[in-house]
Design a protein around this motif. Sequence first.
Motif, PDB file in Angstrom:
ATOM      1  N   ILE D  18       3.375   1.905  -8.198  1.00  0.00           N
ATOM      2  CA  ILE D  18       3.182   1.735  -6.905  1.00  0.00           C
ATOM      3  C   ILE D  18       3.742   2.673  -5.729  1.00  0.00           C
ATOM      4  CG2 ILE D  18       3.479  -0.278  -5.279  1.00  0.00           C
ATOM      5  CD1 ILE D  18       3.725  -2.207  -7.495  1.00  0.00           C
ATOM      6  N   ILE D  19       4.757   2.880  -5.889  1.00  0.00           N
ATOM      7  CA  ILE D  19       5.514   3.869  -5.082  1.00  0.00           C
ATOM      8  C   ILE D  19       4.904   5.296  -4.838  1.00  0.00           C
ATOM      9  CG2 ILE D  19       7.559   4.991  -4.490  1.00  0.00           C
ATOM     10  CD1 ILE D  19       9.220   2.817  -5.420  1.00  0.00           C
ATOM     11  N   SER D  20       4.513   5.753  -6.050  1.00  0.00           N
ATOM     12  CA  SER D  20       3.776   7.136  -6.006  1.00  0.00           C
ATOM     13  C   SER D  20       2.486   7.123  -5.543  1.00  0.00           C
ATOM     14  CB  SER D  20       3.878   7.829  -7.243  1.00  0.00           C
ATOM     15  OG  SER D  20       3.197   7.073  -8.305  1.00  0.00           O
ATOM     16  N   SER D  21       1.816   5.994  -5.780  1.00  0.00           N
ATOM     17  CA  SER D  21       0.526   5.661  -5.178  1.00  0.00           C
ATOM     18  C   SER D  21       0.439   5.750  -3.733  1.00  0.00           C
ATOM     19  CB  SER D  21      -0.306   4.588  -5.966  1.00  0.00           C
ATOM     20  OG  SER D  21      -0.336   4.334  -7.212  1.00  0.00           O
ATOM     21  N   SER D  22       1.571   4.985  -3.120  1.00  0.00           N
ATOM     22  CA  SER D  22       1.833   4.722  -1.839  1.00  0.00           C
ATOM     23  C   SER D  22       2.107   5.901  -1.183  1.00  0.00           C
ATOM     24  CB  SER D  22       2.934   3.717  -1.421  1.00  0.00           C
ATOM     25  OG  SER D  22       2.640   2.484  -2.229  1.00  0.00           O
ATOM     26  N   ILE D  23       2.735   6.621  -1.697  1.00  0.00           N
ATOM     27  CA  ILE D  23       3.300   8.215  -1.017  1.00  0.00           C
ATOM     28  C   ILE D  23       1.770   8.746  -0.938  1.00  0.00           C
ATOM     29  CG2 ILE D  23       4.135  10.186  -1.539  1.00  0.00           C
ATOM     30  CD1 ILE D  23       6.373   8.709  -2.837  1.00  0.00           C
ATOM     31  N   GLU D  24       0.815   8.995  -2.065  1.00  0.00           N
ATOM     32  CA  GLU D  24      -0.027   9.804  -1.910  1.00  0.00           C
ATOM     33  C   GLU D  24      -1.219   9.050  -0.674  1.00  0.00           C
ATOM     34  OE1 GLU D  24      -2.774  10.588  -5.410  1.00  0.00           O
ATOM     35  OE2 GLU D  24      -0.645  10.681  -6.155  1.00  0.00           O
ATOM     36  N   LEU D  25      -0.875   7.840  -0.703  1.00  0.00           N
ATOM     37  CA  LEU D  25      -2.036   7.008   0.277  1.00  0.00           C
ATOM     38  C   LEU D  25      -1.515   7.433   1.617  1.00  0.00           C
ATOM     39  CD1 LEU D  25      -2.665   3.617  -1.478  1.00  0.00           C
ATOM     40  CD2 LEU D  25      -4.270   5.348  -0.614  1.00  0.00           C
ATOM     41  N   ILE D  26      -0.179   7.326   1.897  1.00  0.00           N
ATOM     42  CA  ILE D  26       0.516   7.751   3.135  1.00  0.00           C
ATOM     43  C   ILE D  26       0.167   9.246   3.780  1.00  0.00           C
ATOM     44  CG2 ILE D  26       2.531   8.198   4.614  1.00  0.00           C
ATOM     45  CD1 ILE D  26       3.836   5.865   3.172  1.00  0.00           C
ATOM     46  N   HIS D  27       0.058   9.906   2.794  1.00  0.00           N
ATOM     47  CA  HIS D  27      -0.266  11.254   3.044  1.00  0.00           C
ATOM     48  C   HIS D  27      -1.740  11.571   3.357  1.00  0.00           C
ATOM     49  CE1 HIS D  27       3.343  13.091   0.766  1.00  0.00           C
ATOM     50  NE2 HIS D  27       3.659  12.353   1.763  1.00  0.00           N
ATOM     51  N   GLY D  28      -2.435  10.714   2.646  1.00  0.00           N
ATOM     52  CA  GLY D  28      -3.870  10.712   2.863  1.00  0.00           C
ATOM     53  C   GLY D  28      -4.331  10.382   4.107  1.00  0.00           C
ATOM     54  N   LYS D  29      -4.067   9.031   4.477  1.00  0.00           N
ATOM     55  CA  LYS D  29      -4.787   8.542   5.340  1.00  0.00           C
ATOM     56  C   LYS D  29      -3.851   7.889   6.733  1.00  0.00           C
ATOM     57  CE  LYS D  29      -6.868   4.867   4.242  1.00  0.00           C
ATOM     58  NZ  LYS D  29      -7.389   3.521   3.582  1.00  0.00           N
ATOM     59  N   GLY D  30      -2.469   8.248   6.610  1.00  0.00           N
ATOM     60  CA  GLY D  30      -1.508   7.999   7.665  1.00  0.00           C
ATOM     61  C   GLY D  30      -0.965   6.616   7.423  1.00  0.00           C
ATOM     62  N   ILE D  31       0.260   6.239   7.621  1.00  0.00           N
ATOM     63  CA  ILE D  31       0.850   5.297   7.327  1.00  0.00           C
ATOM     64  C   ILE D  31       0.396   3.918   7.845  1.00  0.00           C
ATOM     65  CG2 ILE D  31       2.662   4.969   9.277  1.00  0.00           C
ATOM     66  CD1 ILE D  31       4.803   4.551   7.058  1.00  0.00           C
ATOM     67  N   GLU D  32      -0.374   4.183   9.248  1.00  0.00           N
ATOM     68  CA  GLU D  32      -0.723   3.082   9.567  1.00  0.00           C
ATOM     69  C   GLU D  32      -1.865   2.420   9.218  1.00  0.00           C
ATOM     70  OE1 GLU D  32      -0.734   5.322  13.624  1.00  0.00           O
ATOM     71  OE2 GLU D  32       0.908   4.245  12.692  1.00  0.00           O
ATOM     72  N   ASN D  33      -2.545   3.178   8.430  1.00  0.00           N
ATOM     73  CA  ASN D  33      -3.987   2.759   7.818  1.00  0.00           C
ATOM     74  C   ASN D  33      -3.959   2.629   6.329  1.00  0.00           C
ATOM     75  OD1 ASN D  33      -5.061   3.673  10.287  1.00  0.00           O
ATOM     76  ND2 ASN D  33      -4.736   5.859   9.665  1.00  0.00           N
ATOM     77  N   VAL D  34      -2.713   2.339   5.769  1.00  0.00           N
ATOM     78  CA  VAL D  34      -2.634   2.047   4.474  1.00  0.00           C
ATOM     79  C   VAL D  34      -2.603   0.439   4.523  1.00  0.00           C
ATOM     80  CG1 VAL D  34      -1.068   2.133   2.435  1.00  0.00           C
ATOM     81  CG2 VAL D  34      -1.464   4.058   3.748  1.00  0.00           C
ATOM     82  N   THR D  35      -3.435  -0.101   3.593  1.00  0.00           N
ATOM     83  CA  THR D  35      -3.362  -1.588   3.473  1.00  0.00           C
ATOM     84  C   THR D  35      -3.067  -2.082   2.217  1.00  0.00           C
ATOM     85  OG1 THR D  35      -5.426  -1.937   2.788  1.00  0.00           O
ATOM     86  CG2 THR D  35      -5.516  -1.697   5.058  1.00  0.00           C
ATOM     87  N   LEU D  36      -2.451  -3.126   1.969  1.00  0.00           N
ATOM     88  CA  LEU D  36      -1.940  -3.543   0.812  1.00  0.00           C
ATOM     89  C   LEU D  36      -3.166  -3.308  -0.425  1.00  0.00           C
ATOM     90  CD1 LEU D  36      -0.112  -5.098  -1.360  1.00  0.00           C
ATOM     91  CD2 LEU D  36      -1.085  -7.107  -0.261  1.00  0.00           C
ATOM     92  N   ASN D  37      -4.452  -3.815  -0.165  1.00  0.00           N
ATOM     93  CA  ASN D  37      -5.458  -3.716  -0.989  1.00  0.00           C
ATOM     94  C   ASN D  37      -5.595  -2.066  -1.288  1.00  0.00           C
ATOM     95  OD1 ASN D  37      -7.827  -3.846  -2.274  1.00  0.00           O
ATOM     96  ND2 ASN D  37      -8.651  -5.004  -0.705  1.00  0.00           N
ATOM     97  N   ASP D  38      -5.304  -1.189  -0.320  1.00  0.00           N
ATOM     98  CA  ASP D  38      -5.158   0.402  -0.865  1.00  0.00           C
ATOM     99  C   ASP D  38      -4.401   0.498  -1.855  1.00  0.00           C
ATOM    100  OD1 ASP D  38      -7.165   0.978   1.155  1.00  0.00           O
ATOM    101  OD2 ASP D  38      -5.603   1.569   2.631  1.00  0.00           O
ATOM    102  N   ILE D  39      -3.123   0.086  -1.665  1.00  0.00           N
ATOM    103  CA  ILE D  39      -2.086   0.305  -2.608  1.00  0.00           C
ATOM    104  C   ILE D  39      -2.438  -0.281  -3.833  1.00  0.00           C
ATOM    105  CG2 ILE D  39       0.522  -0.100  -3.176  1.00  0.00           C
ATOM    106  CD1 ILE D  39       1.122  -0.159  -0.051  1.00  0.00           C
ATOM    107  N   CYS D  40      -2.906  -1.346  -4.190  1.00  0.00           N
ATOM    108  CA  CYS D  40      -3.232  -2.066  -5.206  1.00  0.00           C
ATOM    109  C   CYS D  40      -4.419  -1.263  -5.790  1.00  0.00           C
ATOM    110  CB  CYS D  40      -3.489  -3.556  -4.895  1.00  0.00           C
ATOM    111  SG  CYS D  40      -2.015  -4.538  -4.383  1.00  0.00           S
ATOM    112  N   SER D  41      -5.359  -1.113  -5.325  1.00  0.00           N
ATOM    113  CA  SER D  41      -6.605  -0.293  -5.978  1.00  0.00           C
ATOM    114  C   SER D  41      -5.917   0.838  -6.617  1.00  0.00           C
ATOM    115  CB  SER D  41      -7.431  -0.012  -4.961  1.00  0.00           C
ATOM    116  OG  SER D  41      -8.046  -1.009  -4.234  1.00  0.00           O
TER     117      SER D  41
END
Lengths: 197, 197, 197, 197
Positions: D18-41
Amino acid sequence: MIMDVKRTPKGVRTKQRIISSSIELIHGKGIENVTLNDICSASGIAQGTFYHHFKSMDGILLEIIRGEGEEISALMESIEELSASEKLETLLKTLFRYYEQKGKEIVSQLYRLELKPEGGPSIIEEYLPIRPLIDRVIRKGQESGEFSKGESPDFLCSLLTSQIIFQSFLWIRSPCDASFSSFADKAVEPVIKLIKS
Amino acid sequence: MIMDVKRTPKGVRTKQRIISSSIELIHGKGIENVTLNDICSASGIAQGTFYHHFKSMDGILLEIIRGEGEEISALMESIEELSASEKLETLLKTLFRYYEQKGKEIVSQLYRLELKPEGGPSIIEEYLPIRPLIDRVIRKGQESGEFSKGESPDFLCSLLTSQIIFQSFLWIRSPCDASFSSFADKAVEPVIKLIKS
Amino acid sequence: MIMDVKRTPKGVRTKQRIISSSIELIHGKGIENVTLNDICSASGIAQGTFYHHFKSMDGILLEIIRGEGEEISALMESIEELSASEKLETLLKTLFRYYEQKGKEIVSQLYRLELKPEGGPSIIEEYLPIRPLIDRVIRKGQESGEFSKGESPDFLCSLLTSQIIFQSFLWIRSPCDASFSSFADKAVEPVIKLIKS
Amino acid sequence: MIMDVKRTPKGVRTKQRIISSSIELIHGKGIENVTLNDICSASGIAQGTFYHHFKSMDGILLEIIRGEGEEISALMESIEELSASEKLETLLKTLFRYYEQKGKEIVSQLYRLELKPEGGPSIIEEYLPIRPLIDRVIRKGQESGEFSKGESPDFLCSLLTSQIIFQSFLWIRSPCDASFSSFADKAVEPVIKLIKS
DNA sequence: GATGAATGAGATTTCATTCAT
DNA sequence: AATGAATGAAATCTCATTCAT
């Protein structure tokens, strides 16, 4: 939305409930007047739940249309061993039942979707592949000698397909509650005679 | 709103401008996607102005698109004296030209309108009366002995009509720029042979 | 939304009311927590009215940021005849006032918008053109002999600009209510001395 | 949620995922655009699973991005024994490398986070303490007589810090792929000259 | 430990229409 | 004749969170 995920029986039931409520609503008040709210009220779910099961409002429509569309193709698989005549008869019966089950509203929506300017992949081709199915049956029938070779299979297929679509047009427009069969049969019968003879 | 009052030339001009802008919009994005705002922007008027000229949005779009179809009936008046074969040929030619002149966009609009749930009087029946026209020609041809009586006129008419509509469907969906004739001819020709023989 | 249209005084007043309500709200609860509903309640308008005046929620922010941004450029036009020193002073004073009027919330939002991954045209460049303005003033001052030529104008411009931006960073982050001037002055003053000497 | 309970290896692995996916997501789309759903997917888990491992969304993203900055402070520990000039050089080199390693995306994330209205402790101050580090080096240099005392250390520190930040701004916004050094060097060099002389 | 189901408040936006000027 | 202002209901969709299994 749930993608390719396991669904619990409960989820399946709910989704089915949403779909059948929607179909009812569409029949009742016309597809363009059915709102998300309507669907949720009728299904007794929260709006969020809807989006748990469907991608969007457009999405549910596609699912409804698809529904038995898939079954039609599947059904055709299982009648391989029948005679060409029987196959043709079964195909038409299935098709007609599909129309009647969906009802005028949804069938017309299917056409309207198909005719949308934006194009996109053909929904009919994908989910209601009338023409390819008919084509296969006629060809097989001619090959096996069951059907006359007096006319080209392409022509006969075109004749039958167009007749079905045209009759469904008339059926959709007709104000009465007559079944689709009662429209199609009398128009389709001579074409079938032509195919067989 | 303006009732049956004197209209100033300026008013008339504005109203005309609204109508022609609307026509363009309908062709462009489909009747159901045209909003009041679109019309006003396109006409360069304020929203209030619209309501000065029209009672509401309902109806004006419909009225406009209906106008599109009025021509064809008129076109058919003048071929009474020809032979049945010539009549049939002329009719088809006229029809095909109509399709091509209008273009895919408008033809699909017409169908979509026709398939709209609300119903209302059939636009096609009224303004693009393919079937009645064909019907009359075939009957006349059979009566005069020009066409074979091997099949009932109803059946033949249905065959031809459905074929034309079906082909126009295919034409609308086709991504290429081929003329409608190139679609219809090859499908219609065998039907005509059937009628004549 | 209204494009390049005449606006009545009433409309102008309403729009201004919306803007000032919004600014107040932003200051009060932070830009990300201000909703359309908030704005409408605070302005005493219907939601539809908002969209009569602004394209979207994002749109109003831009208008707020722009607001006096345009005035800054305009103001710089009118001080052509002043001495370079006076110009510089006026420019800074105007800039500082801009920051203070907008407040921390909006200035930080401006930066955050600027730093958005998507990029897009630079908002700062367009609406708060600090650097070009400073650049011009310094060059003119060196040309006229008012400012020392000991350092290149590019370097001096970069020094001053960066100092202002950096100080605004610190100001935004500072929890106290100190004015922006009180932050910037002490940091900017030595740079100005450097420019003049 | 898991409190201080024994965790199975599987659980640990999931949490790490979960953590590493989240890191990637943050880098990708900016912290404020990361949703729970994103993380879970992205993590391939169900939404419920997230809440099995974390109390809520608040904080975890912040915590993650903070981790990004921790390294630099450590990197600076080991240069105590160098001369002031060398220290300064090393500091800048380290800093520039940090920027380049992280890339525009993350640096801008860091700034955007820093500028976030809610405040909270300064991330930059804590994890990317440019200013304190520079400050210390300059003071030491002046004390030891290596650097000129012509300007106050505060002023010089402010000059250098702001220049670096400003240049990083320009770098982030620049569409080209140039390294951060190529931006910063030419702007920073004169400042360093000023510090030394 | 993990999951899918379900929630429901809340956000933004659209749009035909009325009104005072 | 024409206009901009204002409306407000209604529509679709998002999202963090809770829960039973």
